[in-house]
Design a protein around this motif. Sequence first.
Motif, PDB file in Angstrom:
ATOM      1  N   THR A 164       0.825  -1.214   0.000  1.00 47.50           N
ATOM      2  CA  THR A 164       0.000   0.000   0.000  1.00 47.50           C
ATOM      3  C   THR A 164       0.861   1.266   0.000  1.00 47.50           C
ATOM      4  O   THR A 164       1.129   1.847  -1.043  1.00 47.50           O
ATOM      5  N   TYR A 185      -7.877   6.432  -4.130  1.00 51.06           N
ATOM      6  CA  TYR A 185      -6.994   5.598  -3.309  1.00 51.06           C
ATOM      7  C   TYR A 185      -6.218   6.503  -2.359  1.00 51.06           C
ATOM      8  O   TYR A 185      -5.599   7.482  -2.790  1.00 51.06           O
ATOM      9  N   GLY A 196      -2.615   3.944  -0.584  1.00 53.81           N
ATOM     10  CA  GLY A 196      -2.573   2.655  -1.264  1.00 53.81           C
ATOM     11  C   GLY A 196      -3.815   1.813  -1.133  1.00 53.81           C
ATOM     12  O   GLY A 196      -3.868   0.708  -1.661  1.00 53.81           O
ATOM     13  N   ARG A 197      -4.844   2.330  -0.458  1.00 57.15           N
ATOM     14  CA  ARG A 197      -6.081   1.571  -0.276  1.00 57.15           C
ATOM     15  C   ARG A 197      -7.250   2.328  -0.889  1.00 57.15           C
ATOM     16  O   ARG A 197      -7.295   3.560  -0.826  1.00 57.15           O
ATOM     17  N   LEU A 229      -0.165  -1.870  -7.914  1.00 57.36           N
ATOM     18  CA  LEU A 229      -1.123  -0.861  -7.452  1.00 57.36           C
ATOM     19  C   LEU A 229      -1.706  -0.090  -8.629  1.00 57.36           C
ATOM     20  O   LEU A 229      -2.914   0.173  -8.668  1.00 57.36           O
TER      21      LEU A 229
END
Length: 646
Positions: free
Chosen positions: A379, A418, A421-422, A539
């Motif tokens: 992430t 995002y 990273g999420r 990602l």
Amino acid sequence: MFNLEEELKKLPASPGVYLMHNNRDEIIYIGKAISLKNRVRQYFQSSRNKTAKIEQMVSHIAWFEYILTDSELEALVLECNLIKEHRPRYNTMLKDDKSYPYIKATVSEDFPRLLFSRDMKKDGKSRYFGPFTSAGAVKDTLELIHKLYRIRTCSRRLPEDTGKERPCLNYHIKQCDAPCQGYISKEDYQKSFRQALDFLGGHYDPLLKSLEEKMKEASERMDFEKAIEYRELLNSVKQVAQKQKITSSSEGDRDIVAMARDERDAVVQVFFIREGKLIGRDHFHVNASTAEGEAEIMESFIKQFYAGTPFIPRELWLQYPVEDESIIEEWLTAKRGQKVKIVVPKKGEKERLVELAARNAALVLSQDKERIKREELRTIGAMNQIGELIGLEGIRRIEAFDISNTSGVESVGSMVVYENGRPKRSDYRKFKIRTVQGPNDYASMEEVLTRRFSHGMEEARQLKESGHEETLGSFTRFPDLIMMDGGRGQVNIALGVLEKLGLSIPVCGMVKDDFHRTRGLYYNNVEVPIDKHSEGFRLITRIQDEAHRFAIEYHRSLRGKTQVKSILDDIPGIGPARRKALMRQFKDIESVRQATVEELAAAPQMNRRAAEAVYGFFRGAEDSGEADQPSPPLPVQKTHDKAGKV
């Protein structure tokens, strides 16, 4: 221009909350003070001995602001809320955001129920048991209670609705005594309900004794099927009783909080004790890289965790003392409505239990260390890799956009977000294209981006004029990086929109190869290759796929709406309400077609004139030879994504 020396002189000697900003206007630290003048000035005094964390933070401060409060308690509450909202880099942050289930007893009802609940409302109408750390355990407990005490699960209003409907399946499988039919009196039902509450309170012995006696009686009269049933119930109750073992000789509600840490991370372990019994435990990961010591981690955890949990215990047993103990006690007391006490045990049983929680925290920290590292690499590490590729630092929020249509029909745009990273799905947005006709992705993207950032700027302006924080808006938070689903063309469209609006936000394109697979990033007129085995590449692929998925789902939902049509829609005077009423009454189009005027008029929502219109429509279709044509499909209910729509 922010003049640091002048602003420090203006600080009042009053309680409040201060917010430190860097040169990108990001909030990097939030704190509270009983005297803003004394506390904030300390950060900038060269003679003051500062820790490495403070030195590093101060080097990034470009300007600060503050909010006055009437008391230190108000400052504490405001600090908790702002930290949760902004998650500043240099605050010790709780990584987990968990909610816990409760068992809700609706004690104010004449025929009360026991329900699964994730909310705890202090309305005086219900009693709550928990919190429990496992939703499965709560459901198993409720299932057992319904078997033992036959408590109703329905939402019928009793006794007002008594006898209006047939008893449900629970009555027939002997898990409810059907108070909805008057088969049990209010007094007998409430007696069973009180026994169920005693069971939830941990009083198992009377029930165990009763079940054992019933099992023996059934066995003696050779009713072995019933004996087996009692035996299974007996074993289930014993299992529940064993899990909720007594951990303290003194009854009461308390949380035991202890921790373990290394140079980067910390794990806080919480034992939940209710009425002297351990009902569950849970652990929480805390980013401790910027923390000065264990006491700071403990205090930050307490503020963040108990700001979000609805249940406050009578006591907190802590491994380390906290600096603001008295003010935190006052804050927790106000939230609970009763006195809350903080204790740091030094000897005896209390110290033993705190030490037990600390050993559990150390075990979790050692076991999860590798998993935490992998998750961070996936992430935050991946975000940093993307930043290094294109020469940007501090990327925390990425917004990605995509367009979906079928030959230009029902064109839609998607925006996915995002953070660290999420995916942050609460910030997703979808756009129905208004100004573009035909399959023009560039023009559609220009409309989407213009609407997104214009809306955010206008919302920020209105909030500022009304004296509110700009962060309260749903569109006011702009990204650190915009990622377009495409190369040079899409990037130039985005840059053109930003230039018109006077915004400066980096934009890069996610370039695909001939097989529609991501191959690199397009940034500053250069295609940047990327290692396809790196976390940054993975990602980028996830972001690209998510933007594509979200756009396609919205497009399908709109396309489905236009394709679903009923023949009844073509009848003048028959709107959605009458169409639904007819279908409920007659079940299918053929039955509507065969009905008489009188039968049609008798349906809900219908009158004589509407009935004659329906009757005449079908007779006219038959006369013109259209009756043999297949009817269009009936309306189908669709489920749509709950993300915001502009």
